[in-house]
Design an enzyme around this catalytic site. Sequence first.
Site, PDB file in Angstrom:
ATOM      1  N   GLU A 292       1.350  40.166  32.439  1.00 57.47           N
ATOM      2  CA  GLU A 292       0.391  40.335  33.530  1.00 57.47           C
ATOM      3  C   GLU A 292       0.150  38.976  34.163  1.00 57.47           C
ATOM      4  OE1 GLU A 292      -2.687  42.180  30.797  1.00 57.47           O
ATOM      5  OE2 GLU A 292      -3.912  40.614  31.724  1.00 57.47           O
TER       6      GLU A 292
ATOM      7  N   ASP B 238      -4.542  41.933  24.809  1.00 56.27           N
ATOM      8  CA  ASP B 238      -4.777  40.502  24.972  1.00 56.27           C
ATOM      9  C   ASP B 238      -4.596  39.697  23.690  1.00 56.27           C
ATOM     10  OD1 ASP B 238      -5.498  41.470  27.430  1.00 56.27           O
ATOM     11  OD2 ASP B 238      -7.207  40.146  27.654  1.00 56.27           O
TER      12      ASP B 238
END
Length: 886
Positions: free
Chosen positions: A527, A454
Amino acid sequence: MRKLLLLAIFFATHAFSQSSQQNFRLLLGQGWKMQSAVTDPASAEAISKENYDVRSWYPVSVPTTIIGGLLANKVYDFDPFMGRNFERLADPKLDRPWWFRREFTLPASENGKQVVLTLHGINYKANIWLNGIKIADSTETKGPFRIIKLNITKQIKNNGVNVLAAEILRPFNPNKSNGDLAIDYADWIHYSPDYNGGIVNNVEVKTYHQVGVDFPLVTTGFDLPSLAVAHLTVDAQVTNYTNTEQDAVITGKINNDIDFEKKIRLKPGEVRDITFSPAEYAQLNIRNPRIWWPWQYGKPELNRITLTAESGGRLSNTLSENFGIRQVSSTLIDNNKSRLFLVNGKPIMLRGGAWSPDIFQRRSAERQEQEVQLLRDMNMNLIRSEGKFEDDHFYDLCDKYGMLVMTGYMCCGSWQHPEKWDKNERNVAFESNIGLISWLRNKASIMVWLNGSDMPLTDTTVERGFLNTQKALKYPNPILATADGTKSRVSGFSGVKMLGPYEWVPPIYWEMDSIRKFGGAWSFATEISPGPSIPPYESLVKFIPKDSLFTTSADWRYHCGTMSFATTRIFDEALDARYGKSLSIKNYAAKAQAQNYEAHRAMMEAYGLKKYNTATGVVQWMGANPWPSLIWHTYDYYLYPAGTYFGMKKSMEPLHVLYSYKSNEVGIINSYPAGFEGLKVTASVYNLDGTLKYSNSVTTSIAADAAKTVFSMPAITGLSETYFVKLELTSAKGTVHSINWYWLSAKKDELNWKKSNWFTTPQTAFADYSAMQTMPKTPLRLAITRAAKDDSTMHRVTITNTGKAVAFFVHLRALKGKGGDDILPVIFNDNYLLLAPGESREITCTYRNSDLKQATPYFLTSAWNLDTVKSTGSANIAFETGMPVD
C-alpha cells in the site's frame, strides 16, 4: 471433533461462485421487512409468527446494512454524502436492536428432507427466530465473515408460511483494539453510525436427501517449466445428514468430458473429506489444458467441475463451479526484502489498487463490473482487499477478467490485536478463518492470503491456528503473515513492505530512496500513494457545498481521510509552489489534475523500471473509495476518470516509453510475454513557446516482460524555465506503441529525507511550472466518427494541434447532451493529452448506450492554452478556452 463439525458447517452450506445447485436452494434476497426494536417493541415470539402486522416496516433486500435499508426507503430528505450530512445519520436507535423479517414457503417436493438455514454474513450478532421459536442465540450467531448453519427441520412448516426473524445488534467499536471483529475502515473514511450493522451477505435455505457433497477444490500441479500436462487433484466435503449409516457414490465431471467417481460408506452424521488424486485417477492428468492466466500474460481460461452425491439409489445433490487450471507460488529474493510471485511458473510484476465496497455495504453487480473494468483499463493486474470481503459475483468477475486478488484481514482495530480477544472473540476469529478460506480457496483469481495487515498477529498461537486451519483446508496459494516487512515469529519474512508514503511526494521521490528505507521502487509495496487525488470540478460540486468549495473548509476536510489525513494541506502547498497560486476552485481543480497525473505516473513507472531487479509489486492506496473522497483513489466515487486515472493508465501501458526524473535517461517497460525487435525510440524537447530544441532517435530491442534504459538525454542549452519532453515508441513497421509527454522545470523538486516519516517526505525545494498558466494559446481541430455495437457506442475523435505552441492537457469529455452531466462510466483510450505543433492523435471514447440516458452525445474539449476549436463531422462539439480562472 469440534473442528470437524465446524468444517462440516462451512463446507456444507456455502453458496458457490458461478455454481448451480440441483437440489433445492432458496436464496432469501428479496422480500424482507426491517424495523427498529425501539419503534416496534413487540416480543420476538410474536414478530416471528405468521400474520404479524409489518405494514409499517421498511421493505428491504438482503444484503443490506440498517442505514442502507433506510436510504433505500428514502427515510432521509438529504444526500448523506453532501458536505457533512453523513453526521446527520446518527440516531440513538442504531445502538439498539433492529429486526429483519422474511416469510417463505417450501414446495411440497421437499417434504421429508433435511432443511438447513445458512447465514453468510451477520454484522455483528443476532438472535434468530423461526415460527415463534428461538433457534439461535446472539452469543453464538455473530461475526460478518462466518457462515452459520442451522438445522431447521424440526421447526419448518412443510405446508404453509414460514417466518424467519433476525434480531440484529450492530458491532461495538470495531476500530478499537478491544472492539468486535467486524467490518473496519481505519483512517480511510468516517464510520457509518450503524457500524455496518445488518445482514451483509446471503441468507439461504437448502434441503438434502441423506448425503450431500459440497465445496469442491481443484488444485493444479505442473511439471514446471512445462505446462503441457496439468495434474489435477479434486477435493470435496461429503456429509451424512441422517442418523443411520449410508452408502454413497460421489461422481465428478470436468468440462463434460472427464469423469471420475468414488464409493464411500458414512457413519451417522459423519463428515468426510474425499480426494480424487491424479495418481489414482489417470484421467485427471490433463494434456494441453486450458490454463488460467492473469490477463496480461494470457487468457483467463475457466474450466468447470460438477460433483454429484447419490445415496440409496437417489440423487441427493449436484453442484457445478468454475475453476482455473493455474498454479501460484512465491519466493523470497534480494536478501529476503522482496517477494516475487509466480503464476504457472512465470514471474508476475504486480501493479494494482486497493478495493473497498460501498460504505453502506450495498451490493450492485453492475457497479462491481464497472469498477473491475476501470481497474483493468488502467492496465492493472491486481486488486488488494484489506478486510473487505465482497460477494461471489465480485470474485467471479475477477476470475473472468483475469484480475489477481490479494486479500486477508484488517489492520489497526480489533483484528490486529488477538492478545486482547476473549474466548468468544477467539472463537469468532477461528470460525471466520474457516469460513473465509473455505469460500475463497477455489477462486482462480485469489493469489495470496494475508493473516495480518500492518504487522504480524501479536499472538503467535493465533497465527499458528490460522495456518493449521489453512493447511487442513488445503489452501493452495501463498500465505503471508503481514502486509508489512516485519518478520513473523511463526512464518518468517513476508518479503513485502508498507513504509508509505500516503501523502503527496513529487515524481522524483520514487527513484531517490537510495537507502531503501521508505517508499522507493524496491520490494513489494502492498500500500503506497502520493496522497490526495482531487476529483475534477464536475465531481466536487456533487459532495462539497458551493459555499464550502475551498481547501480549508470544514466540509472539504471532512471528505479527506481522518486523523493524519484529514486535510489536503501538503498537496495544496506543493500545488501552489509548483503551479502557482490558484485563482478559484475551478483553477485549483484543473491544476490538481496535472499534479495528480505526474505523481501517480511516476510511482508506477519507477516500480515498472525496476521490476524483477529490486521491485516485484506495487499497490496504489487506494484504487477506489467507498464514498466521495479527496484522497486515495484512481477514479472518484462517481466513476469519473481524471488526472490520476490517466497518469496510471499511461504508466502501465503494455509497451511503454518513459523518462527517468533522477537519471535523465529514456527507457522502455515491456509487459508483454514476448520480446520486440526493431523498436524506434524518439525523444523531442520543446520550449514553452513550441520551439523544438532537441530531437534524437534510437533503434533498440527489448526482451519479454522486461525493462531497460535506452539512452541518456544530453544537456540542452536555451531551454525555457518550463519545457516539455515528448517520447515516442514505434515498431519497425511504424506502429505507434507509446507516446508519453513530460513537463519539466529548470528548478527541481528536492526532498528532505532526514525528516521523512511513515506517511510523507517533506520538500525543501519545488519545481516551477507557473509559467504554463500564461502559455501561448493554440487552436485545435476535431473530427469525430461514431460506431454502434450491440449495447455500446464508440466514437473516434481525431484531435490536431493546428497552432505553433504545445497544446497542454487537452481534455475530452463526453456529455449527456449539451449542458448535461458526463456520461459515466466511460472508457477513453487516452486523455489529458499534450500535442506538439501539427501533431494529431486519435482518441476513442466508449460507453454503454443505457448510460447516455437517451440524450444526444455532446463533446466538450478544454486545454490550459486552448484558443479555438474547429470541428468536422459533428455539430455536437463545444470547447472551453484557456485555463479556468473563475
